[in-house]
Design a protein around this motif. Structure first.
Motif, PDB file in Angstrom:
ATOM      1  N   PRO B  18       0.806  -1.227   0.000  1.00  0.00           N
ATOM      2  CA  PRO B  18       0.000   0.000   0.000  1.00  0.00           C
ATOM      3  C   PRO B  18       0.840   1.277   0.000  1.00  0.00           C
ATOM      4  O   PRO B  18       1.836   1.367   0.712  1.00  0.00           O
ATOM      5  CB  PRO B  18      -0.824  -0.114   1.290  1.00  0.00           C
ATOM      6  N   ASP B  19       0.409   2.237  -0.801  1.00  0.00           N
ATOM      7  CA  ASP B  19       1.141   3.510  -0.894  1.00  0.00           C
ATOM      8  C   ASP B  19       1.119   4.262   0.433  1.00  0.00           C
ATOM      9  O   ASP B  19       2.071   4.942   0.781  1.00  0.00           O
ATOM     10  CB  ASP B  19       0.514   4.403  -1.980  1.00  0.00           C
ATOM     11  N   TRP B  20       0.006   4.149   1.174  1.00  0.00           N
ATOM     12  CA  TRP B  20      -0.076   4.886   2.441  1.00  0.00           C
ATOM     13  C   TRP B  20       1.008   4.427   3.413  1.00  0.00           C
ATOM     14  O   TRP B  20       1.548   5.209   4.181  1.00  0.00           O
ATOM     15  CB  TRP B  20      -1.468   4.763   3.085  1.00  0.00           C
ATOM     16  N   LEU B  21       1.338   3.120   3.318  1.00  0.00           N
ATOM     17  CA  LEU B  21       2.361   2.612   4.230  1.00  0.00           C
ATOM     18  C   LEU B  21       3.735   3.200   3.878  1.00  0.00           C
ATOM     19  O   LEU B  21       4.513   3.584   4.760  1.00  0.00           O
ATOM     20  CB  LEU B  21       2.400   1.082   4.167  1.00  0.00           C
ATOM     21  N   ASP B  22       4.003   3.310   2.573  1.00  0.00           N
ATOM     22  CA  ASP B  22       5.258   3.955   2.145  1.00  0.00           C
ATOM     23  C   ASP B  22       5.331   5.385   2.672  1.00  0.00           C
ATOM     24  O   ASP B  22       6.351   5.815   3.199  1.00  0.00           O
ATOM     25  CB  ASP B  22       5.349   3.997   0.615  1.00  0.00           C
ATOM     26  N   ALA B  23       4.209   6.098   2.522  1.00  0.00           N
ATOM     27  CA  ALA B  23       4.195   7.512   2.948  1.00  0.00           C
ATOM     28  C   ALA B  23       4.415   7.617   4.452  1.00  0.00           C
ATOM     29  O   ALA B  23       5.189   8.463   4.924  1.00  0.00           O
ATOM     30  CB  ALA B  23       2.854   8.151   2.565  1.00  0.00           C
ATOM     31  N   VAL B  24       3.748   6.734   5.204  1.00  0.00           N
ATOM     32  CA  VAL B  24       3.867   6.790   6.668  1.00  0.00           C
ATOM     33  C   VAL B  24       5.263   6.382   7.125  1.00  0.00           C
ATOM     34  O   VAL B  24       5.842   6.998   8.022  1.00  0.00           O
ATOM     35  CB  VAL B  24       2.786   5.878   7.316  1.00  0.00           C
ATOM     36  N   LEU B  25       5.802   5.371   6.484  1.00  0.00           N
ATOM     37  CA  LEU B  25       7.159   4.936   6.867  1.00  0.00           C
ATOM     38  C   LEU B  25       8.166   6.051   6.576  1.00  0.00           C
ATOM     39  O   LEU B  25       9.046   6.328   7.385  1.00  0.00           O
ATOM     40  CB  LEU B  25       7.557   3.671   6.102  1.00  0.00           C
ATOM     41  N   ARG B  26       7.988   6.674   5.414  1.00  0.00           N
ATOM     42  CA  ARG B  26       8.947   7.716   5.039  1.00  0.00           C
ATOM     43  C   ARG B  26       8.868   8.890   6.030  1.00  0.00           C
ATOM     44  O   ARG B  26       9.883   9.352   6.527  1.00  0.00           O
ATOM     45  CB  ARG B  26       8.646   8.185   3.615  1.00  0.00           C
ATOM     46  N   SER B  27       7.644   9.317   6.345  1.00  0.00           N
ATOM     47  CA  SER B  27       7.542  10.490   7.232  1.00  0.00           C
ATOM     48  C   SER B  27       7.856  10.141   8.684  1.00  0.00           C
ATOM     49  O   SER B  27       8.270  10.996   9.454  1.00  0.00           O
ATOM     50  CB  SER B  27       6.164  11.143   7.120  1.00  0.00           C
ATOM     51  N   SER B  28       7.669   8.875   9.059  1.00  0.00           N
ATOM     52  CA  SER B  28       7.929   8.503  10.457  1.00  0.00           C
ATOM     53  C   SER B  28       9.383   8.153  10.715  1.00  0.00           C
ATOM     54  O   SER B  28       9.881   8.329  11.818  1.00  0.00           O
ATOM     55  CB  SER B  28       7.080   7.297  10.859  1.00  0.00           C
ATOM     56  N   LEU B  29      10.049   7.630   9.705  1.00  0.00           N
ATOM     57  CA  LEU B  29      11.411   7.152   9.935  1.00  0.00           C
ATOM     58  C   LEU B  29      12.484   8.134   9.490  1.00  0.00           C
ATOM     59  O   LEU B  29      13.652   7.956   9.817  1.00  0.00           O
ATOM     60  CB  LEU B  29      11.645   5.814   9.229  1.00  0.00           C
ATOM     61  N   ALA B  30      12.078   9.148   8.739  1.00  0.00           N
ATOM     62  CA  ALA B  30      13.084  10.121   8.292  1.00  0.00           C
ATOM     63  C   ALA B  30      13.731  10.742   9.522  1.00  0.00           C
ATOM     64  O   ALA B  30      13.045  11.128  10.470  1.00  0.00           O
ATOM     65  CB  ALA B  30      12.430  11.199   7.453  1.00  0.00           C
TER      66      ALA B  30
END
Lengths: 208, 195
Positions: B18-30
């Motif tokens: 899911p794209d939302w998971l990519d977005a959340v991982l990127r914003s949470s782990l940056a």
């Protein structure tokens, strides 16, 4: 030799390492002890090996060296040698890959519009999401956690990750896919994420 | 326009990405620059002291090749090394008492420091034994020096020194001999620890 340069290096990178190590699943005490040790080790033994032409920015290079040191120490804590084995061993106690009692052809359905997360305004509630994500990532086996961290936090491609871990690109992609599936299963059920979505949903509706 | 009655669902399959998971991982782990502020003042202070310790270790390490091996008690050797490195005394950041005194309790920090500045374990252990010999027998150092005078190379020096030490140690009381063994054991263990 410049005392200020040594102090500045450890003062700057110590906290950065500490936060990264916490994010990757170290306890607070372990993260602080290792961050201090590894920062000292890099400034004493490794910083002079940095070559600008080959390795990009100094900061990115230092972070990679620190991450490798963290992985080495983690490996020593586990009774296995390879990252692949670590994945299998840690996976037994870690997050489920897919609910055991559910056939693979039967999808999981959640009555939540997760797409909102892609465009959500990061308000104060976003720190709860960040916390939920980091807690879930910390439960992944070391190999999957490493790939997730390097891909999303370090912005490395799968080819670059494969090179730094001395693994095939296909293996790295498989670890990434497995990790994402586990994270999706766990995060889709996380109450912090649900309540964030509900709040944002209400906000969208009110603005209409 | 959003339909209030419309219920959006999310479907997850074993092959989902899911794209939302990519977005959340990127914003949470940056890695966020602001996150460094979450670190406690105590840890910042610890890092500052660690930076100073690294600097002093680098100074001592640079002086090591100039001094080489000397037939001295370990603590005296470190004092000599510090003086050669331009340090008025052994800095407190290195975790040793001032003046440094090698005991069973202080053996571990001594060993860590010796390893970090690039000393050799065999040489360290001989210096430890020389230190104990000097504390038991006032003329021990002269006896060892006399035997080692014609040794030539460092390897021979160490061999001759060990032979003389064995002779001196054969006269130790059981308590002194046991304590020496415990210190040596502690140093070996600390040497094999990380870092």
């Amino acid at each position: 030799m410049d005392e200020e340069a040594f102090v500045e290096f450890v003062e700057y990178f110590g906290p950065v390492f500490r936060n990264n190590f916490r994010r990757w699943g170290s306890t607070e005490a372990e993260a602080e002890e290792w961050a201090e040790d590894i920062a000292v080790d890099i400034v004493l033994d490794k910083a002079h090996k940095y070559e600008k032409k080959e390795k990009g920015s100094f900061k990115a290079w230092v972070l990679t060296v620190a991450e490798n040191a963290w992985i080495d120490r983690k490996r020593r804590q586990l009774p296995v040698e390879s990252l692949d084995e670590i994945g299998q061993v840690a996976g037994e106690a870690g997050l489920p890959e897919w609910p055991e009692d559910r056939p693979e052809h039967q999808p999981l359905e959640f009555p939540v519009d997760f797409e909102l997360l892609e465009h959500a305004e990061p308000d104060e509630g976003f720190s709860e999401i960040r916390k939920a994500v980091r807690e879930a990532v910390a439960q992944l086996p070391l190999n999957q956690r490493t790939v997730i961290g390097r891909h999303y936090s370090g912005n490395l491609s799968f080819a670059e990750i494969a090179r730094t871990l001395d693994q095939r690109q296909g293996t790295v992609r498989m670890w990434h896919r497995r990790a994402k599936l586990k994270l999706a299963v766990v995060l889709a059920e996380d109450p912090r994420i649900k309540s964030f979505i509900e709040r944002n949903q209400n906000r969208v509706e009110e603005s209409v | 326009m959003t339909d209030r009655n419309q219920i959006s669902t999310f479907t997850l399959t074993p092959n989902s990405s899911p794209d939302w998971l990519d977005a959340v991982l990127r914003s949470s782990l940056a890695a966020s620059e602001n996150e460094a502020e979450e670190v406690s003042a105590e840890f910042r202070e610890r890092c500052r002291k660690a930076g100073q310790r690294a600097y002093y270790i680098a100074r001592l390490r640079a002086a090591m090749p100039l001094l080489g091996f000397l037939l001295l008690p370990f603590a005296d050797y470190l004092k000599r090394l510090a003086a050669l490195a331009g340090l008025p005394q052994i800095p407190e950041q290195l975790g040793l008492a001032n003046p440094p005194e090698l005991t069973l309790a202080s053996a571990r920090p001594f060993a860590h420091l010796a390893k970090q500045i690039g000393m050799n374990l065999q040489e360290v252990l001989i210096q430890v034994r020389v230190g104990v010999a000097c504390s038991v027998q006032a003329a021990a150092l002269q006896l060892i020096e006399a035997r080692c005078r014609s040794a030539g190379t460092t390897d021979n020096l160490l061999i001759e020194c060990e032979a003389e030490l064995r002779q001196i140690e054969s006269q130790y009381s059981p308590e002194v001999f046991r304590e020496l063994q415990q210190i040596q054991q502690e140093i070996r263990q600390a040497w094999n620890e990380q870092p």
